[in-house]
Enzyme design. Sequence first.
Site, PDB file in Angstrom:
ATOM      1  N   ASP A  11       0.854  -1.191   0.000  1.00  0.00           N
ATOM      2  CA  ASP A  11       0.000   0.000   0.000  1.00  0.00           C
ATOM      3  C   ASP A  11       0.892   1.245   0.000  1.00  0.00           C
ATOM      4  O   ASP A  11       1.708   1.431   0.894  1.00  0.00           O
ATOM      5  CB  ASP A  11      -0.869  -0.039   1.265  1.00  0.00           C
ATOM      6  CG  ASP A  11      -2.082   0.852   1.155  1.00  0.00           C
ATOM      7  OD1 ASP A  11      -2.096   1.729   0.274  1.00  0.00           O
ATOM      8  OD2 ASP A  11      -3.013   0.667   1.967  1.00  0.00           O
ATOM      9  N   ASP A 101      -3.362   2.396  -5.776  1.00  0.00           N
ATOM     10  CA  ASP A 101      -2.217   2.456  -4.863  1.00  0.00           C
ATOM     11  C   ASP A 101      -2.070   1.257  -3.943  1.00  0.00           C
ATOM     12  O   ASP A 101      -1.286   1.311  -2.997  1.00  0.00           O
ATOM     13  CB  ASP A 101      -2.272   3.744  -4.037  1.00  0.00           C
ATOM     14  CG  ASP A 101      -3.499   3.790  -3.147  1.00  0.00           C
ATOM     15  OD1 ASP A 101      -4.385   2.940  -3.313  1.00  0.00           O
ATOM     16  OD2 ASP A 101      -3.564   4.672  -2.288  1.00  0.00           O
ATOM     17  N   GLU A 102      -2.777   0.164  -4.204  1.00  0.00           N
ATOM     18  CA  GLU A 102      -2.585  -1.002  -3.346  1.00  0.00           C
ATOM     19  C   GLU A 102      -2.869  -2.296  -4.085  1.00  0.00           C
ATOM     20  O   GLU A 102      -3.630  -2.320  -5.047  1.00  0.00           O
ATOM     21  CB  GLU A 102      -3.457  -0.909  -2.090  1.00  0.00           C
ATOM     22  CG  GLU A 102      -4.922  -0.820  -2.362  1.00  0.00           C
ATOM     23  CD  GLU A 102      -5.751  -0.795  -1.085  1.00  0.00           C
ATOM     24  OE1 GLU A 102      -5.505  -1.607  -0.185  1.00  0.00           O
ATOM     25  OE2 GLU A 102      -6.651   0.048  -1.007  1.00  0.00           O
TER      26      GLU A 102
END
Length: 417
Positions: A11, A101-102
Amino acid sequence: MGDRATILHADLDAFYASVEQRDDPRLRNQPVIVGEGVVLACSYEAKRCGVRSGMRGGIARSLCPEAITVPARMKAYSEASTAVFEQFHEFTPFVEPLSVDEAFLEVAGAEHIFGPAAHIAQKLKAQVLDKVGLALSVGVAGTKFLAKVASAQAKPDGIVVVEPGTELAFLHPLPIEVLWGVGPVTATKLHDHGIDTVGDLASSGREALKSYLGNHTSGHLLALANNCDPRAIDTNRRDRSMGAQRALGQKVRDREELRREMLALAEKVAARLRKAQRVARTVTVRYRTSEMRHETRSRTLTEATAQTDVLTAVADELLLDLLDGPHGPGSRLGRVGCTLIGVTYSALGSPDAIQMALPFADAGRPTDELDTMIDSIRSRWGNKAVARASLLDHEPEVAALNRPTALDSETPEQPTT
DNA sequence: TCTGGGGTCCTAGGACCC
DNA sequence: TCTGGGGTCCTAGGACCC
């Protein structure tokens, strides 16, 4: 599964704000707010003042007057995201994106090359920082859920490994809010019943939970609280819906203005649909009244399409239903007002799958040939029922493409160990 | 903290079919 | 004509996540 910690949840920290700080040295170590109307993201320096994403810009600036506000640069974030995912794939092909983003990474098969999962996490962090210039937090555990909880604990810029055998000791002292699926509503209900930690929940009776949470939620949360999460990494996920919406502030717009706004949204999403080579079968129009009440109208077409004129016409009809009600043009709009409109296309399919399936609709092919076709569609388009959108139910051979065993079943790729 | 924009998943009721 | 069970699909709404 679960007896070894081989699942990583990676993350990026304060993603948009970190990209801004990376690209503009003047922003480093400063409180940064991305987004002008509302806060889309903020740096850790701004978080320390109480700024949160989703907050109105004015409130954020009053909490943190020294913050530097910058407009969002979506293109830069998307490029950074691509670069980070390239680094993920350097370590394993089993990457399941959750958002820009993860992602989850299954590294069981990579350990003999790179070392134990905890080492892979360190190398991954170092490599993302070196090649892309961004800080990453990583959780390492035997299940997806635990890995995600661990990465949240690792923030900012850390690694948390949950060793096998220590899962419940790690999990049970944490507040129930860490559980996936516990938002404000469910949290309040749980607190009202004296359940504050994951441990409290784990020792609760199923029947009691069921009485106020319902069957599904109670089972789901009880499983997570007891560290039962058998979900494997799914590398084949595809979008199930696409939409766009627009907040209109307090002002009640007039009927024709709302229709033009809807047309623009419906066209925009239709263009995205075609660009992604997808077709949709259900159109949903959403509406928020001046009392912040959400309403929706939807319609499912007999055949999936990506044609702008078809989709916009349906969206217009559905919007008029919301605006006019049974009492004529604009009568409902006058009473309930409008502060947001949006459109979503769902029941997505793929035109290629339809075209591949069509020959089977008019020729009585042998079943083994059909099985081969189903396999090839699955390998190209994933496990989900991509052919469902074709809705050629009156053609038995194509209807077979919707067989639960063929396309709906969860048979994710497994790492080769 | 009264609110942006992008999504996912679940539920309940009704229609319809066998 | 009524009653019943089982299944699927569609629609509207709600909760949640980043």
